[in-house]
Scaffold this active site. Structure first.
Site, PDB file in Angstrom:
ATOM      1  CG  ASP A  62       4.781  -9.975  -3.350  1.00  0.00           C
ATOM      2  OD1 ASP A  62       4.803  -8.862  -2.788  1.00  0.00           O
ATOM      3  OD2 ASP A  62       5.167 -11.026  -2.808  1.00  0.00           O
ATOM      4  CG  ASP A  72       5.932  -9.465   4.184  1.00  0.00           C
ATOM      5  OD1 ASP A  72       4.845  -9.977   3.893  1.00  0.00           O
ATOM      6  OD2 ASP A  72       6.906  -9.434   3.392  1.00  0.00           O
ATOM      7  CG  MET A  73       1.676 -13.317   8.246  1.00  0.00           C
ATOM      8  SD  MET A  73       0.771 -14.558   7.295  1.00  0.00           S
ATOM      9  CE  MET A  73       0.080 -15.524   8.588  1.00  0.00           C
TER      10      MET A  73
HETATM   11  C1  DGJ Z   1       6.671 -10.322   0.453  1.00  0.00           C
HETATM   12  C2  DGJ Z   1       6.270  -8.904   0.222  1.00  0.00           C
HETATM   13  O1  DGJ Z   1       5.036  -8.840  -0.402  1.00  0.00           O
HETATM   14  C3  DGJ Z   1       7.345  -8.215  -0.598  1.00  0.00           C
HETATM   15  O2  DGJ Z   1       6.943  -6.913  -0.911  1.00  0.00           O
HETATM   16  C4  DGJ Z   1       8.615  -8.232   0.168  1.00  0.00           C
HETATM   17  O3  DGJ Z   1       8.485  -7.451   1.319  1.00  0.00           O
HETATM   18  C5  DGJ Z   1       9.006  -9.667   0.505  1.00  0.00           C
HETATM   19  N1  DGJ Z   1       7.933 -10.362   1.142  1.00  0.00           N
HETATM   20  C6  DGJ Z   1      10.211  -9.684   1.393  1.00  0.00           C
HETATM   21  O4  DGJ Z   1      10.512 -10.938   1.836  1.00  0.00           O
END
Ligand code: DGJ
Length: 736
Positions: free
Chosen positions: A543, A473-474
């Site tokens: 998301d 993730d980032m």
């Molecule tokens: C952003 C991601 O897109 C989510 O799926 C999740 O992993 C969160 N970060 C976690 O902080």
């Protein structure tokens, strides 16, 4: 053979199955001009299209008006400063501060694609044309590289820029540029924001510069390094479409400039705003690769070419052609509030439904119980995971599930042991308070010592248990740019060095854990791009897991990227982002158009939803191959008609297809719609059945009779009104 060179006339022609790309060298002083890109031509010598014979301003004949020539000539790689006043692809500054360059043709070579660049395309059947341009005054060499494959209608370009004897600064170094007459083209770009990524926008092209970029250090949620230049009549099935996509994961620029004579200059590369590169004598800079696609069969043809190129010549993971395990991710199920017991309970229930992998998301490490701390402290929080990570992973494996884990390797929380030990590892300008986003800083991944530390942290965890998947993730953009390891005149290299650092880390990960399934992610879909696809076969799309929002996001994403690369999950309702309630069945159909998985607390969702999961799991196994490997045809777009969405995935041999239909809004007094299919064999006879989720079987749909593909495509099928909003269905179309 795909590359033809007429040495005498100094003409270069690249042929793919259906397209030709032609360049020629104008008479003295040897400017390389762009002659043609479009439908395949039989002739090679079409240099008359350069129009130099009609120009009164050719410098060799009329040097008095040289600037009139440079101001309209279709330069293949335009440089700043010497009289081409349109947007340039290259801008050089000398040590004295002069910014003029002029490139002249100096030769070419042709070879097989032996040592592919990373990130970039690969393949045994690739051929590369290298055209050498030189500026004698600067002792500068620019090699334009063109890669073609005999099985794909795409041209992949990049450049290698070398300063032979003097330090020079690159202020701008694009990957590709080409000029063409404007035949009333329109511009398509993909735009949005967090949770609303890659929505398709189309507008007429006007004079001046139009385009999109990112200055966030990542490709971004807001814009995308893609541009479609399409004829006015271009639809999914007809018209001309040029697609330009950059294989890059950082700041980019994609733009079209319409000049005074109504011609277009189409360009893409690293965004110049936060970029500069110092070339010491003998050093070279290699630009990212840009993919050019031309389709005379509308947007559908363009998308299919991108999909094939990316599936066959870009994505490297051994998972690329394999069925991905159906995963269940605990993010929307628990957020930070979980422990080993909760995860095992989810895993147990998931195993009973046929789900194949548990992914433990954010919050398993350091003191992280919310998003304010601990990024960088990649040690297991044993208060949450009692007995440690291996115990949990073994427990999950014992239930028959694989185990996957979340990391955010590029980040550091101010409240972390890592920050307390190495505050200088965060990207920040000395003496200035750097801005936080999600209460975190970005690690200076351009530094090899920082990368070594990050890699060791990851490897320690991966080596400690049987972990078969990583979500990388980032969650924030780059700002307050400064790197303590770079000299003052190299500070503007940071953004690009950062991206190279990310690639280097992910490359190392692939090398050490070749079977690991890596899914990239950036606060959802902020770094969904062709660069990251070289390292991970799938990327979390957004998301926003709401099925209806996903229609728009997935349509925009699938304009370029194969469905097999789009991370898509079924989540709980009311949806956590938009509060919308959609049927569980429909959520499954929409997620099936991607990698397919779950993102919910399976121990707490409504009983009827839970009961449907085993059927959805079977549905995935029945159809995923068609989705992942098939040809994608878009039949209808909810973004355009505001009522329904539909697409098809067709097996390459056209023996089988899966059609998804989503009725977003029920229409009063509408009994049925006629829907024209696409991509079938007109001469084959097909039967249609509808997938029934209750019985997990197929039932004849409409007339229980076979029809020619020709009928189904030209006359269409009748789709009954599904009565209600957010309804969906799957039709399986099989040849007899
Ligand atoms: C952003 C991601 O897109 C989510 O799926 C999740 O992993 C969160 N970060 C976690 O902080």
């Amino acid at each position: 053979m795909s590359i033809f060179i007429d040495d005498k006339e100094r003409i270069f022609k690249l042929d793919t199955a259906n397209t030709s790309y032609i360049m020629a060298v104008a008479d003295e002083p040897g400017y390389l001009g762009h002659v043609y890109y479009g439908r395949r031509l039989k002739d090679t010598d079409v240099r008359y299209l350069l129009r130099t014979s009609e120009s009164p301003y050719i410098p060799s004949k009329n040097n008095r008006d040289k600037l009139s020539f440079t101001d309209c000539y279709p330069m293949e790689y335009p440089v700043h400063g010497s009289g081409d006043f349109r947007e340039s692809a290259l801008k050089i500054r000398t040590q004295e501060g002069y910014c003029t360059a002029e490139l002249h043709y100096a030769g070419y070579s042709k070879e097989r694609l032996l040592k592919p660049e990373m990130p970039g395309v690969y393949g045994d059947n690739g051929e590369v044309l290298s055209i050498v341009l030189k500026d004698e005054c600067l002792d500068l060499e620019v090699v334009l590289k063109y890669t073609v494959f005999d099985d794909c209608d795409a041209i992949i370009r990049h450049c290698v820029i070398t300063s032979n004897s003097n330090p020079l600064y690159l202020e701008r170094a694009f990957s590709a540029s080409f000029d063409m007459d404007n035949d009333g083209y329109e511009l398509i770009t993909l735009n949005g924001c967090w949770a609303r990524e890659r929505h398709i926008e189309r507008c007429p092209i006007r004079h001046g510069l139009q385009g999109v970029n990112s200055r966030r250090g990542e490709t971004s949620h807001q814009h995308h390094p893609f541009m479609g230049i399409v004829s006015k009549d271009c639809s999914q099935t007809q018209g001309e479409a040029y697609g330009v996509n950059l294989i890059y994961s950082g700041n980019f620029f994609s733009g079209v400039y319409e000049g005074q004579f109504d011609n277009l200059r189409i360009m893409t590369g690293i965004d110049p705003e936060d970029f500069e590169w110092k070339l010491n004598a003998g050093e070279s800079f290699t630009t990212p690769q840009a993919v050019l696609v031309y389709s005379a069969e509308g947007l559908g043809g363009m998308s299919r070419t991108f999909h094939d190129l990316y599936r066959q010549h870009l994505i490297r993971s051994p998972w690329k052609d394999k069925a991905r395990p159906i995963l269940i991710n605990n993010w929307e199920a628990t957020y930070f509030d979980f422990d080993d017991e909760k995860l095992l309970a989810i895993a147990k229930e998931a195993a009973g439904c046929g789900i194949e992998m548990l992914v433990m998301d954010d919050g398993w490490f350091g003191a992280r119980n919310d998003d304010n701390c601990a990024l960088g402290d990649w040690t297991v929080n044993e208060n949450k995971l009692k007995g440690g990570l291996k115990k949990l992973v073994d427990g999950v494996n014992a239930l028959g599930l694989k185990f996957g884990i979340w990391f955010e390797p590029e980040m550091i929380s101010p409240d972390s042991d890592l920050y307390r030990a190495h505050p200088d590892w965060a990207i920040a300008v000395p003496g200035r308070t750097a801005g936080l986003a999600r209460n975190q800083y970005v690690l200076d991944i351009s530094r090899s010592d920082v990368r070594d530390h990050v890699f060791k942290s990851l490897a320690d965890i991966l080596d400690s248990a049987n972990i078969e998947y990583v979500k990388w993730d980032m969650n924030r953009p780059l700002a307050d740019l400064a790197s303590l390891k770079l000299d003052a005149d190299k500070q503007k290299e940071l953004s690009h060095r950062y991206v190279q650092g990310v690639y280097e880390l992910q490359g190392r990960l692939m090398e050490r854990y070749p079977d690991l399934l890596l899914e990239n992610c950036s606060g959802g879909g902020g770094r969904f791009d062709a660069g990251m696809l070289c390292y991970s076969p799938q990327i979390w799309c957004s998301d926003d897991t709401d099925a209806i929002e996903r229609l728009l996001i997935q349509e925009g994403t699938a304009l370029i990227y194969p469905l097999s690369s789009m991370g898509a999950h079924v989540s709980d309702c009311p949806n956590h982002i938009v509060g919308r309630i959609t049927p569980f069945e429909t959520r499954g159909y929409v997620a099936l158009a991607g990698t397919f998985g779950y993102e919910l607390d399976i121990t707490r969702i409504p009983k009827e939803d839970r009961a449907m999961i085993p059927a959805q799991v079977k549905m995935y196994h029945m159809y995923h191959e068609l989705v992942a490997a098939g040809d994608y045809y878009r039949l209808a777009s909810y973004s355009e008609n505001k009522e329904f969405d539909s697409w098809m995935c067709i097996k390459k041999d056209k023996s089988e297809a899966l059609l998804t239909f989503i009725q977003v809004k029920g229409r009063p007094a509408c009994h049925s719609r006629r829907l024209k299919l696409q991509g079938l064999d007109p001469l084959k006879k097909y039967r249609i059945s509808r997938f029934d989720i209750e019985s997990v079987s197929e039932k004849p749909y409409g007339e229980d009779k076979a029809f020619y593909g020709d009928t189904l495509m030209n006359a269409g099928i009748i789709v009954e009104n599904l009565w209600g909003d957010y309804k969906g269905m799957l039709l399986h179309i099989k040849s007899e």
